[in-house]
Design a protein around this motif. Sequence first.
Motif, PDB file in Angstrom:
ATOM      1  N   GLU A  26       0.825  -1.208   0.000  1.00  0.00           N
ATOM      2  CA  GLU A  26       0.000   0.000   0.000  1.00  0.00           C
ATOM      3  C   GLU A  26       0.862   1.261   0.000  1.00  0.00           C
ATOM      4  N   THR A  27       1.981   1.208   0.705  1.00  0.00           N
ATOM      5  CA  THR A  27       2.893   2.355   0.757  1.00  0.00           C
ATOM      6  C   THR A  27       3.462   2.650  -0.627  1.00  0.00           C
ATOM      7  N   LEU A  28       3.906   1.586  -1.301  1.00  0.00           N
ATOM      8  CA  LEU A  28       4.469   1.773  -2.639  1.00  0.00           C
ATOM      9  C   LEU A  28       3.401   2.215  -3.632  1.00  0.00           C
ATOM     10  N   MET A  29       2.213   1.618  -3.547  1.00  0.00           N
ATOM     11  CA  MET A  29       1.147   1.970  -4.488  1.00  0.00           C
ATOM     12  C   MET A  29       0.768   3.442  -4.339  1.00  0.00           C
ATOM     13  N   THR A  30       0.644   3.907  -3.118  1.00  0.00           N
ATOM     14  CA  THR A  30       0.325   5.325  -2.882  1.00  0.00           C
ATOM     15  C   THR A  30       1.407   6.224  -3.460  1.00  0.00           C
ATOM     16  N   ASN A  31       2.650   5.839  -3.250  1.00  0.00           N
ATOM     17  CA  ASN A  31       3.768   6.631  -3.758  1.00  0.00           C
ATOM     18  C   ASN A  31       3.748   6.704  -5.281  1.00  0.00           C
ATOM     19  N   TYR A  32       3.596   5.560  -5.943  1.00  0.00           N
ATOM     20  CA  TYR A  32       3.683   5.547  -7.403  1.00  0.00           C
ATOM     21  C   TYR A  32       2.435   6.104  -8.079  1.00  0.00           C
ATOM     22  N   LYS A  33       1.302   6.034  -7.425  1.00  0.00           N
ATOM     23  CA  LYS A  33       0.115   6.712  -7.967  1.00  0.00           C
ATOM     24  C   LYS A  33       0.339   8.221  -7.954  1.00  0.00           C
ATOM     25  N   GLY A  34       0.986   8.696  -6.905  1.00  0.00           N
ATOM     26  CA  GLY A  34       1.329  10.115  -6.848  1.00  0.00           C
ATOM     27  C   GLY A  34       2.324  10.492  -7.925  1.00  0.00           C
ATOM     28  N   VAL A  35       3.307   9.626  -8.165  1.00  0.00           N
ATOM     29  CA  VAL A  35       4.283   9.864  -9.233  1.00  0.00           C
ATOM     30  C   VAL A  35       3.577   9.906 -10.582  1.00  0.00           C
ATOM     31  N   TYR A  36       2.642   8.983 -10.778  1.00  0.00           N
ATOM     32  CA  TYR A  36       1.905   8.928 -12.057  1.00  0.00           C
ATOM     33  C   TYR A  36       1.088  10.205 -12.263  1.00  0.00           C
ATOM     34  N   GLU A  37       0.410  10.653 -11.227  1.00  0.00           N
ATOM     35  CA  GLU A  37      -0.406  11.867 -11.340  1.00  0.00           C
ATOM     36  C   GLU A  37       0.451  13.084 -11.674  1.00  0.00           C
ATOM     37  N   ARG A  38       1.622  13.176 -11.062  1.00  0.00           N
ATOM     38  CA  ARG A  38       2.524  14.288 -11.367  1.00  0.00           C
ATOM     39  C   ARG A  38       3.068  14.190 -12.788  1.00  0.00           C
ATOM     40  N   HIS A  39       3.316  12.974 -13.216  1.00  0.00           N
ATOM     41  CA  HIS A  39       3.816  12.766 -14.591  1.00  0.00           C
ATOM     42  C   HIS A  39       2.772  13.196 -15.612  1.00  0.00           C
TER      43      HIS A  39
END
Length: 220
Positions: free
Chosen positions: A203-216
């Motif tokens: 869950e920690t990684l998924m939250t982090n990478y969803k945020g990265v995706y949104e910024r991208h």
Amino acid sequence: MEDVMLFGMVISPFVTRVEIALKLKGIEYKYVEEKAGNLSEKAIKYNPVYKKVPIFVHNEKHISESIVILEYIDETWKQNPILPSDPYEKALARFWSKFIVDKLMNAARKAIFYHDEKELEQGIEETTVALQLLENELKDKFFGGDEIGIVDISAVIIAYWLPIIQEAFGLKLFTSEKFPKLYNWSQDFNSHSIVKELLPPRETLMTNYKGVYERHVASK
């Protein structure tokens, strides 16, 4: 008692590589959590060139870059080796570890952080080719045979991080249908008692990478 420290971040697969090697060898160490984009003064002092983790410190000798650290650990502590003793097999293990860093990860980055459809297609194609080469190379339960070795440890980013990243970014780079041997390896690797306890929460990684995706997406 030897002074062993590891500066890291919980979301970093490169840090997890080092922790797996330390745990496999039964080495006690002090872990220091760092913050992305805001490293401590001590961490920067130990790695002034790249200013990133992991940073491994052994009796005040500091080393950076995860694969370099893995080799240092294996040469310093002889128990439970992660590199083969045979010179040729050792060279091959080093080759595939470097391949994962230089070829596969760069191809995956191209697919994940693409700027246009052409770059996306190229990234997917290059990642597929790289994964297929690893699929063909896998002969036993692990790349290291019956026990985990340096190639398996280097590939933790494939086994655990890549499925989460591709889900967050809406991609299908690594699937059981395309790469059945590699997929089964990833399940065995992630389920290994030592590896399992060191993997960060999904869950920690998924939250982090969803945020990265949104910024991208917002930056395009």
